[in-house]
Motif scaffolding. Structure first.
Motif, PDB file in Angstrom:
ATOM      1  N   PHE A  85       3.094   4.143 -10.125  1.00 10.55           N
ATOM      2  CA  PHE A  85       3.088   2.700 -10.364  1.00 10.55           C
ATOM      3  C   PHE A  85       1.657   2.167 -10.392  1.00 10.55           C
ATOM      4  O   PHE A  85       1.291   1.343 -11.243  1.00 10.55           O
ATOM      5  N   ASP A  86       0.838   2.640  -9.429  1.00 10.84           N
ATOM      6  CA  ASP A  86      -0.524   2.118  -9.311  1.00 10.84           C
ATOM      7  C   ASP A  86      -1.351   2.455 -10.550  1.00 10.84           C
ATOM      8  O   ASP A  86      -2.143   1.639 -11.016  1.00 10.84           O
TER       9      ASP A  86
ATOM     10  N   ARG B  39      -0.162   3.034 -13.631  1.00 12.37           N
ATOM     11  CA  ARG B  39       0.327   2.334 -14.830  1.00 12.37           C
ATOM     12  C   ARG B  39       0.288   0.821 -14.718  1.00 12.37           C
ATOM     13  O   ARG B  39       0.094   0.112 -15.700  1.00 12.37           O
ATOM     14  N   PHE B  40       0.512   0.300 -13.517  1.00 15.45           N
ATOM     15  CA  PHE B  40       0.650  -1.154 -13.370  1.00 15.45           C
ATOM     16  C   PHE B  40      -0.333  -1.757 -12.362  1.00 15.45           C
ATOM     17  O   PHE B  40      -0.159  -2.907 -11.950  1.00 15.45           O
ATOM     18  N   GLY B  41      -1.334  -0.989 -11.955  1.00 17.67           N
ATOM     19  CA  GLY B  41      -2.211  -1.470 -10.891  1.00 17.67           C
ATOM     20  C   GLY B  41      -2.859  -2.800 -11.180  1.00 17.67           C
ATOM     21  O   GLY B  41      -3.111  -3.596 -10.275  1.00 17.67           O
ATOM     22  N   HIS B  42      -3.123  -3.091 -12.469  1.00 13.70           N
ATOM     23  CA  HIS B  42      -3.758  -4.358 -12.827  1.00 13.70           C
ATOM     24  C   HIS B  42      -2.781  -5.527 -12.766  1.00 13.70           C
ATOM     25  O   HIS B  42      -3.187  -6.684 -12.794  1.00 13.70           O
ATOM     26  N   LEU B  43      -1.487  -5.228 -12.667  1.00 17.70           N
ATOM     27  CA  LEU B  43      -0.452  -6.271 -12.619  1.00 17.70           C
ATOM     28  C   LEU B  43       0.267  -6.323 -11.277  1.00 17.70           C
ATOM     29  O   LEU B  43       0.590  -7.397 -10.771  1.00 17.70           O
ATOM     30  N   MET B  44       0.525  -5.151 -10.719  1.00 15.00           N
ATOM     31  CA  MET B  44       1.449  -5.021  -9.600  1.00 15.00           C
ATOM     32  C   MET B  44       0.941  -5.728  -8.344  1.00 15.00           C
ATOM     33  O   MET B  44      -0.214  -5.577  -7.952  1.00 15.00           O
ATOM     34  N   THR B  45       1.853  -6.480  -7.719  1.00 18.34           N
ATOM     35  CA  THR B  45       1.539  -7.143  -6.447  1.00 18.34           C
ATOM     36  C   THR B  45       2.160  -6.432  -5.267  1.00 18.34           C
ATOM     37  O   THR B  45       1.863  -6.756  -4.118  1.00 18.34           O
ATOM     38  N   GLY B  46       3.027  -5.468  -5.496  1.00 17.65           N
ATOM     39  CA  GLY B  46       3.669  -4.720  -4.425  1.00 17.65           C
ATOM     40  C   GLY B  46       4.895  -4.003  -4.933  1.00 17.65           C
ATOM     41  O   GLY B  46       5.222  -4.060  -6.130  1.00 17.65           O
ATOM     42  N   VAL B  47       5.579  -3.303  -4.026  1.00 18.93           N
ATOM     43  CA  VAL B  47       6.809  -2.604  -4.391  1.00 18.93           C
ATOM     44  C   VAL B  47       7.903  -2.958  -3.402  1.00 18.93           C
ATOM     45  O   VAL B  47       7.633  -3.284  -2.236  1.00 18.93           O
TER      46      VAL B  47
ATOM     47  N   THR C 112       0.854  -1.196   0.000  1.00 22.43           N
ATOM     48  CA  THR C 112       0.000   0.000   0.000  1.00 22.43           C
ATOM     49  C   THR C 112       0.885   1.240   0.000  1.00 22.43           C
ATOM     50  O   THR C 112       2.086   1.188   0.325  1.00 22.43           O
ATOM     51  N   GLU C 113       0.282   2.365  -0.330  1.00 29.45           N
ATOM     52  CA  GLU C 113       1.012   3.634  -0.350  1.00 29.45           C
ATOM     53  C   GLU C 113       1.542   3.990   1.034  1.00 29.45           C
ATOM     54  O   GLU C 113       2.697   4.422   1.178  1.00 29.45           O
ATOM     55  N   ASP C 114       0.712   3.784   2.072  1.00 31.77           N
ATOM     56  CA  ASP C 114       1.144   4.119   3.434  1.00 31.77           C
ATOM     57  C   ASP C 114       2.303   3.227   3.871  1.00 31.77           C
ATOM     58  O   ASP C 114       3.243   3.693   4.536  1.00 31.77           O
ATOM     59  N   ASP C 115       2.226   1.938   3.523  1.00 30.67           N
ATOM     60  CA  ASP C 115       3.325   1.022   3.874  1.00 30.67           C
ATOM     61  C   ASP C 115       4.628   1.480   3.218  1.00 30.67           C
ATOM     62  O   ASP C 115       5.712   1.396   3.814  1.00 30.67           O
TER      63      ASP C 115
END
Length: 841
Positions: free
Chosen positions: A775-776, A778-786, A722-725
């Motif tokens: 990132f969210d 552009r890649f929100g449909h793919l991204m599992t985290g950062v 998440t953004e806060d994390d």
């Protein structure tokens, strides 16, 4: 049945795939699992056996026994005995075929005697070989593969009953290299073979493989007859050039040519096709268009040709597959395709089956290259040095014959004392490393470390159709195997000149002697930069050296002998330094001067005409006025290498010293490493493969777990979903400059910079939040985290700009470095693999 054999391809032991293998005499056979459809072939195998061999196999010459054995392979009959398990996994049969004909069978079946509670699982085995194929290693080869499959299945011992008079099969068991116990019971012998893999077993397997491999290469490198298929009339054609070199090179065997449109080519009578040849040639050189290569190879195979050299290039995937399948089906060894050819300069062979412009100079260096251009450069350089070659093979696309094969040939040919390689890829790095570690204790192995950059690897893939081995993997392989890796063809020849002509230095201590102070400074710099040391000579040695030099000389190291030094004075100085025990090598840098007490030739003669010079210390010359980068000066007791550049001499000495250090390590040394948790690493890989049976690339958290299990340091990092994390992690991990990095992740993402999934130089909460939101979007449909990390500090030799484009974070997380470890079903049991089914590539 006591011959030796070795596998030419690899198959997982748990489910053996068909594998082509070499018998003791070099014949290629196919080993594959038995199938229900094999019933008639197995029955025919037994029915063709003589009554005596049938009796030795079944204890009685019974047709009924043969029928039961054939039915067992097809799953139609009762097993070996009443206590056998028929649960689908307790029985296995391996068959040996030659050109489609069954010539041997080995089978095992587990026994249910209650011993599994103790961790001991035994299996009864049976072995049979066609009467006409005894004493060629089939039985041994089948048992090696059967042992590999049984160990993977958890079987710990084989049991076998044999008649006491069946000396051949008893010898097969004894020669395996495994612990074997015998118990005689009247006319029978009960054998128990423990399947625990021992050094003796590995040594036996390796020796059998080496013997078979070398035997299979004899028709390729020492043929008694050769045919050029595609010998053209047109000047400049490849086939014509090969035929010309065979004619003018003085080949000692019979020579044939195939050309349907000419009666003769270069004075050699031609034939319209391979089938029309008056005798079966051992070696065929294919110089035909790519589309015609499979048909020409098939003609050669049907005729009985033993080996092929395919210089043709441009084969597509189907043509390549057909060529390899044909060679395996007919048992032909194959060099190429897309290669320069091969040569053997031995006086009783004089084979030059290349289309190079000049014949190879006879000598003692073995050369194997993937690039024909590099091969020509090495042949020219070795000829100029006077080293010459024993044999040369252009491997090309390396479908079959490989660097591993050539190392084993040179190890046994009785002529080669120096091995030079140019390899851009490795079919089986493990097999290559095992062979190289053994061979390099007998002779130096030098290579060009090709494909060090992305551009170099891409170029390698474009002209050899094989992916170049990753740089880190290749360099680690070279270091561990004791191979001298150079960065250019020139550096390889420079190092080869020293190792060919001089003893190895015991260490890296060098004494520099010069007749010009400036040359000494340059040489001292070159030695230090190469990792060599110039130690103080000591008061007593300094006094002795000054006593033989002219007035005004200095002897600190470098030793400045001054321009007034004479031939005898320089000779005495070098002799004192070499014999002192204070240094491991003497490097003499000379320049011509107008005031010299001796001419330049005389000063050089002081290095080459020294009959009483100790030969346990290398002496190397740097002649700053010579035109050639390196040459070997004739000496009374051999040759002395002379370099035009002190850096070249220093690098050659450094490579020689590194070889000394490697040779000082006891063979088979395995370092004891602290902090290694291999079971934890295995568990990580197994857990991933349980969830992804098809395999794939490990994610950041799995990578971290794997690296941690092996004690590999990692830059601090955190995983955020998440953004806060991400903001909290950035606050915790930011470096002294307050900067952090965010790297997006999703399964299958390998190169973050290419996908623009990387944000650098982030400072403060606002920038971290903005990067995460980008990132969210552009890649929100793919991204599992950062992955959140502090910005890595710039390397000491990097510019500020470069420090902002690459991270020193562990390579499994960096978006600009090598890809993460990949796990696949084929790599899963890597730590269980048997050495008996390794490829020779």
């Amino acid at each position: 049945m006591t011959g030796s054999a070795a596998s030419r391809s690899s198959a997982p032991a748990t489910a053996p795939d068909p594998a082509h293998a070499l018998l003791a005499d070099g014949t290629t056979i196919l080993i594959r699992p038995g199938e229900p459809a094999d019933h008639d072939a197995v029955l025919h195998l037994y029915e063709d056996m003589s009554p005596e061999h049938l009796r030795l196999r079944f204890f009685v010459a019974s047709h009924r026994s043969a029928e039961q054995a054939a039915a067992r392979v097809s799953g139609r009959a009762v097993p070996f005995g009443s206590q056998s398990l028929r649960d689908g996994s307790g029985y296995r049969a391996l068959l040996a075929e030659h050109e489609g004909h069954l010539i041997g069978i080995a089978e095992y079946e587990t026994t249910n005697d209650g011993s599994t509670d103790t961790g001991v699982v035994t299996a009864d085995i049976a072995l049979a070989v066609n009467d006409h194929w005894h004493h060629r290693g089939i039985g041994t080869l089948l048992l090696e593969h059967l042992v590999s499959a049984a160990r993977a299945a958890g079987i710990t011992a084989f049991t076998a009953d044999a008649l006491a008079e069946n000396h051949e099969v008893l010898r097969v068991f004894a020669d395996l290299g495994l612990s074997t116990a015998r118990r005689f019971e009247g006319t029978e012998v009960r054998c128990v073979v423990q399947l625990t893999q021992t050094d003796a077993y590995l040594t036996s397997v390796d020796f059998r493989g080496r013997t078979a491999d070398v035997a299979s290469l004899r028709p390729l490198l020492r043929p008694e007859s050769v045919v050029v298929v595609g010998a053209g009339r047109k000047p400049g054609s490849v086939g014509r050039a090969v035929l010309r070199n065979l004619c003018t090179g003085g080949f000692t065997g019979r020579l044939f040519a195939v050309n349907p449109n000419a009666a003769t080519v270069l004075g050699v009578h031609t034939h319209p096709d391979v089938a029309s040849l008056p005798q079966v040639p051992e070696l065929a050189v294919l110089a035909v268009p790519a589309a015609q290569v499979p048909a020409a190879a098939e003609e050669c195979g049907k005729l009985g040709v033993a080996a092929l050299v395919t210089v043709s290039a441009g084969l597509d995937a189907d043509q390549a597959r057909a060529l390899l399948d044909i060679c395996r089906a007919h048992g032909m060894r194959l060099a190429g395709p897309n290669c320069l050819g091969l040569a053997n300069a031995e006086p009783d062979v004089r084979l030059d089956a290349t289309f190079a412009a000049a014949h190879p100079h006879p000598g003692t260096a073995g050369v194997a290259v993937q690039s024909g251009g590099v091969g020509i450069a090495l042949l020219s350089g070795l000829a100029r040095l006077g080293v010459g070659v024993s044999s040369f093979v252009s491997l090309g696309d390396k479908y079959d014959v490989s660097g591993n094969d050539m190392l084993q040939w040179w190890e046994c040919d009785g002529r080669t004392d120096l091995a030079l390689l140019h390899l851009e890829s490795f079919g089986n790095p493990r097999a290559f490393a095992r062979t190289a570690r053994r061979v390099t204790r007998k002779m130096p192995i030098l290579t060009v470390d090709a494909g060090r950059t992305d551009a170099g690897r891409a170029a390698a893939a474009s002209h050899t159709s094989a992916a170049a081995t990753p740089t880190m993997t290749r360099q680690a392989l070279f270091r561990q195997a004791g191979i001298t890796a150079t960065r250019s063809v020139g550096e390889l020849l420079e190092s080869a000149a020293l190792m060919h002509s001089q003893p190895l230095p015991a260490g890296n201590r060098v004494a520099v002697v010069t007749n010009a102070g400036g040359a000494g400074v340059l040489t001292a710099d070159a030695c230090t930069e190469a990792g060599l040391s110039l130690p103080p000579l000591g008061t007593d040695l300094i006094d002795d050296v000054l006593a033989v030099l002219p007035q005004g000389a200095t002897a600190t190291n470098p030793v400045d002998a001054t321009a007034a030094v004479s031939e005898e004075q320089l000779r005495a100085c070098v002799r004192l330094l070499a014999a002192s025990g204070r240094v491991d090598a003497v490097l003499v840098a000379l320049v011509p001067t107008a005031v010299a007490a001796a001419t330049g030739d005389a000063l050089v003669r002081s290095l080459t005409h020294t009959p009483d010079r100790r030969r346990d210390r290398p002496v190397v010359a740097v002649l700053l006025d010579q035109d050639l980068p390196v040459r070997l000066l004739p000496a009374e007791d051999g040759t002395v290498p002379a370099y035009a550049d002190p850096q070249a001499a220093a690098h050659a000495l450094d490579h020689a010293a590194a070889r000394t250090r490697w040779l000082a390590r006891p063979p088979g040394t395995v370092p004891e490493l602290d902090g290694i948790d291999a079971p934890r690493a295995h568990a990580t890989v197994e857990a991933y493969l349980d969830q992804h049976p098809e395999g794939g690339w490990l994610g950041p958290r799995e990578c971290a777990e794997l690296l941690d299990a092996y004690g590999i340091r990692q830059l601090a990092w955190a995983w955020a979903e998440t953004e806060d994390d991400a903001v909290l992690a950035a606050e915790r991990l930011k470096g002294p400059d307050g900067l952090v990095v965010l790297k997006a992740h999703w399964p299958g993402l390998l190169h973050k910079s290419q996908e623009h999934a990387l944000h650098l130089d982030l400072r403060g909460d606002a920038q971290v939040r903005a990067a995460y939101r980008d990132f969210d979007v552009r890649f929100g449909h793919l991204m599992t985290g950062v992955v959140v990390q502090p910005l890595a500090p710039a390397a000491s030799n990097s510019s500020p700009a470069s420090s902002r484009t690459r991270s020193s974070a562990p390579w499994c997380f960096s978006g600009t470095a090598a890809p993460r470890p990949k796990c696949s079903p084929t790599t899963r049991p890597a730590w269980h693999r048997s050495p008996t089914t390794t490829s020779t590539n």
